[in-house]
Design an enzyme around this catalytic site. Structure first.
Site, PDB file in Angstrom:
ATOM      1  NE  ARG A  20      -2.240  -0.956   3.489  1.00 10.22           N
ATOM      2  CZ  ARG A  20      -2.485  -0.299   4.608  1.00 10.22           C
ATOM      3  NH1 ARG A  20      -3.495   0.536   4.687  1.00 10.22           N
ATOM      4  NH2 ARG A  20      -1.723  -0.474   5.671  1.00 10.22           N
ATOM      5  CG  ASN A  38      -4.030  -4.050   3.260  1.00  8.40           C
ATOM      6  OD1 ASN A  38      -3.455  -4.029   2.180  1.00  8.40           O
ATOM      7  ND2 ASN A  38      -3.375  -3.984   4.408  1.00  8.40           N
TER       8      ASN A  38
END
Length: 99
Positions: A20, A38
């Protein structure tokens, strides 16, 4: 925002490896708008908005990801302004909570 919006799901070993943060850094470097988060199924989900060629380049880069990741698949579909607007007001590219 002018250009395209793409909704992307990345699967493989993409959680717990800085994926990320890598997406956030690379999207910002390209001047893209959007978000990354996520998912509880172990995937990473992102929305990228901007010029078509730059968004396509970012999606291609997602197939590699950071060196500690193992990307099995990148699924890119047309996105919507409703998806893009899940980020907070005034945010260019955001981290969203896990879903």
């Amino acid at each position: 925002m002018s250009g395209v919006i793409r909704h992307v799901t990345i699967t493989g070993r993409v959680q717990g490896v800085g994926y990320r943060a890598w997406v956030h850094e690379n999207a910002n470097a390209r001047g893209l708008e959007g978000w990354v988060r996520n998912r509880r199924d172990g995937s990473v989900e992102a929305v990228f908005a901007g010029p078509e060629n730059i968004v396509a380049d970012m999606i291609k880069a997602c197939g590699r990801g950071p060196s500690s990741a193992r990307v099995d698949n990148v699924q890119a579909d047309a996105g919507t302004s409703d998806l893009l607007n899940l980020r907070g007001a005034g945010e260019r590219f955001a981290f969203l909570p896990t879903v």
